[in-house]
Design a protein around this motif. Structure first.
Motif, mmCIF file in Angstrom:
data_model
loop_
_atom_site.group_PDB
_atom_site.id
_atom_site.type_symbol
_atom_site.label_atom_id
_atom_site.label_comp_id
_atom_site.label_asym_id
_atom_site.label_seq_id
_atom_site.Cartn_x
_atom_site.Cartn_y
_atom_site.Cartn_z
ATOM 1 N N ILE A 124 0.830 -1.198 0.000
ATOM 2 C CA ILE A 124 0.000 0.000 0.000
ATOM 3 C C ILE A 124 0.870 1.256 0.000
ATOM 4 N N ALA A 125 1.944 1.258 0.797
ATOM 5 C CA ALA A 125 2.841 2.418 0.848
ATOM 6 C C ALA A 125 3.515 2.651 -0.497
ATOM 7 N N ARG A 126 3.767 1.586 -1.245
ATOM 8 C CA ARG A 126 4.410 1.723 -2.555
ATOM 9 C C ARG A 126 3.524 2.516 -3.518
ATOM 10 N N LYS A 127 2.219 2.437 -3.322
ATOM 11 C CA LYS A 127 1.282 3.119 -4.204
ATOM 12 C C LYS A 127 0.841 4.484 -3.684
ATOM 13 N N ASP A 128 1.088 4.745 -2.398
ATOM 14 C CA ASP A 128 0.609 5.990 -1.802
ATOM 15 C C ASP A 128 1.701 6.574 -0.905
ATOM 16 N N PRO A 129 2.344 7.669 -1.314
ATOM 17 C CA PRO A 129 3.437 8.247 -0.508
ATOM 18 C C PRO A 129 2.969 8.860 0.805
ATOM 19 N N ARG A 130 1.658 8.977 0.990
ATOM 20 C CA ARG A 130 1.158 9.505 2.261
ATOM 21 C C ARG A 130 1.138 8.438 3.350
ATOM 22 N N VAL A 131 1.420 7.208 2.985
ATOM 23 C CA VAL A 131 1.430 6.108 3.945
ATOM 24 C C VAL A 131 2.868 5.835 4.362
ATOM 25 N N ARG A 132 3.123 5.879 5.665
ATOM 26 C CA ARG A 132 4.448 5.588 6.208
ATOM 27 C C ARG A 132 4.341 4.394 7.138
ATOM 28 N N VAL A 133 5.188 3.404 6.920
ATOM 29 C CA VAL A 133 5.152 2.174 7.690
ATOM 30 C C VAL A 133 6.314 2.167 8.679
ATOM 31 N N VAL A 134 6.009 1.945 9.941
ATOM 32 C CA VAL A 134 7.018 1.849 11.001
ATOM 33 C C VAL A 134 7.017 0.403 11.487
ATOM 34 N N ASP A 135 8.096 -0.308 11.243
ATOM 35 C CA ASP A 135 8.189 -1.715 11.599
ATOM 36 C C ASP A 135 9.028 -1.858 12.863
ATOM 37 N N LEU A 136 8.393 -2.267 13.970
ATOM 38 C CA LEU A 136 9.114 -2.462 15.225
ATOM 39 C C LEU A 136 9.872 -3.786 15.203
ATOM 40 N N THR A 137 10.925 -3.883 16.000
ATOM 41 C CA THR A 137 11.786 -5.058 15.967
ATOM 42 C C THR A 137 11.101 -6.302 16.516
ATOM 43 N N ARG A 138 10.072 -6.131 17.349
ATOM 44 C CA ARG A 138 9.307 -7.251 17.904
ATOM 45 C C ARG A 138 7.979 -6.715 18.402
ATOM 46 N N ASN A 139 7.171 -7.586 18.989
ATOM 47 C CA ASN A 139 5.912 -7.150 19.570
ATOM 48 C C ASN A 139 6.171 -6.520 20.946
ATOM 49 N N PHE A 140 6.053 -5.204 21.032
ATOM 50 C CA PHE A 140 6.281 -4.487 22.285
ATOM 51 C C PHE A 140 4.984 -4.250 23.056
ATOM 52 N N GLY A 141 3.846 -4.500 22.449
ATOM 53 C CA GLY A 141 2.575 -4.284 23.127
ATOM 54 C C GLY A 141 1.893 -3.004 22.667
ATOM 55 N N LYS A 142 0.605 -2.916 22.947
ATOM 56 C CA LYS A 142 -0.224 -1.828 22.433
ATOM 57 C C LYS A 142 0.248 -0.449 22.894
ATOM 58 N N GLU A 143 0.568 -0.318 24.183
ATOM 59 C CA GLU A 143 0.947 0.996 24.699
ATOM 60 C C GLU A 143 2.257 1.488 24.082
ATOM 61 N N ALA A 144 3.218 0.572 23.893
ATOM 62 C CA ALA A 144 4.495 0.949 23.284
ATOM 63 C C ALA A 144 4.308 1.292 21.806
#
Length: 309
Positions: free
Chosen positions: A46-66
């Motif tokens: 989706i980000a490849r088609k829309d520059p307004r979308v930014r994906v942040v990939d965390l190194t692991r599952n840190f939980g909802k609050e993090a």
């Protein structure tokens, strides 16, 4: 987002037209909280088609609050709106939120008018939790208000000044204050997939809220100690007077064992509460980062057929 591959496309198909109609520039920051399915692959497409979308990939599952903290840290807008991908927080409220913000409000809260989509147990436990928290905390945390809200950039900047690692975001949001207004909505049922918060996680979150925003569990044991000591003194006087006046056999083993077990139980509960606070002090002293980002993905251009300027 955590294991949300089945709802991602529906989320974007719903949200983007609404944001386009508002008529203001925007970005959508997607935090992948260590998903184990194809969530990251779908977001990258989706980000490849829309520059307004930014994906942040965390190194692991840190939980909802993090993950929520990561999104707020990395969002760059003049106003920021956290929203879950499951569409239980209606994107149709976004124009009304923005309108209130343009009228001068710093925070626009979205409050669930009713919770018929939740189980009876979840509704009852949530009601009891909010009542208990109001009794024990100096911070007024609004009932039935989640993370879905609009916050002005000034509010987000103030949030960045709060350094705690163990986070109860609803309490932190309430502690900030600022000029607020509230809009009500009816929460729809989840369209796809299943919720990620079971009883254990909800209980941990409730404990986090109480311990993070109240010292009553610690202080209450001073009062309990005084009351128990006073009761023990009165009972001792009663036994002494009764024995001197009338004579009395030595109390039985069962009575003694019951009293010892009762007071030992009180001591263990007290130590457990102290341990909860010490555990959080230990976490804060280590000063580890709240989350780690493996990669940020954003494409500068998009196919003209996939994205209207």
């Amino acid at each position: 987002m955590y294991n949300e591959e089945n709802v991602i496309q529906r989320f974007f198909d719903t949200v983007r037209p609404i944001l386009d109609d508002i008529g203001l520039p925007y970005e959508i920051v997607c935090v992948n909280d260590g998903s184990r399915d194809a969530t990251l692959l779908a977001l990258t497409g989706i980000a490849r088609k829309d520059p307004r979308v930014r994906v942040v990939d965390l190194t692991r599952n840190f939980g909802k609050e993090a993950a929520l903290t990561a999104g707020l840290d990395l969002a760059r807008g003049a106003a920021v709106i956290p929203i879950d991908a499951d569409l239980q927080e209606p994107p149709e409220l976004l124009p009304e939120m923005v309108a209130h913000w343009q009228d001068g409000f710093d925070v626009v809260l979205a409050r669930r008018a009713e919770r018929s989509s939740d189980t009876m147990f979840k509704r009852g436990s949530a009601r009891m939790f909010y009542r208990l928290l109001r009794m024990m905390s100096d911070v007024e945390i609004p009932e039935n208000v989640g993370d879905f809200r609009l916050m002005d950039r000034e509010v987000v900047n103030a949030l960045h000044r709060l350094p705690e690692r163990t986070r109860f975001m609803k309490g932190i949001f309430a502690w900030l204050g600022f000029r607020q207004t509230t809009i009500d909505f009816v929460r729809p049922a989840r369209q796809e997939g299943s919720g990620k918060f079971g009883f254990r996680k909800l209980f941990q979150l409730a404990m986090e809220g109480i311990i993070s925003f109240s010292t009553v569990p610690l202080r209450m044991w001073s009062y309990v100690g005084f009351m128990v000591a006073a009761a023990a003194l009165l009972f001792m006087l009663y036994i002494l007077i009764d024995t001197l006046l009338f004579g009395r056999d030595t109390p039985g083993f069962a009575t003694l064992a019951t009293v010892l077990l009762f007071f030992n139980g009180l001591i263990m509960i007290n130590l457990g509460i102290i341990g909860e606070y010490l555990a959080r002090i230990f976490t804060e002293v280590k000063a580890r980062p709240i989350y780690l980002v493996r990669e940020q993905i954003q494409f500068e251009t998009a196919n003209a057929e996939d994205h209207k300027p």
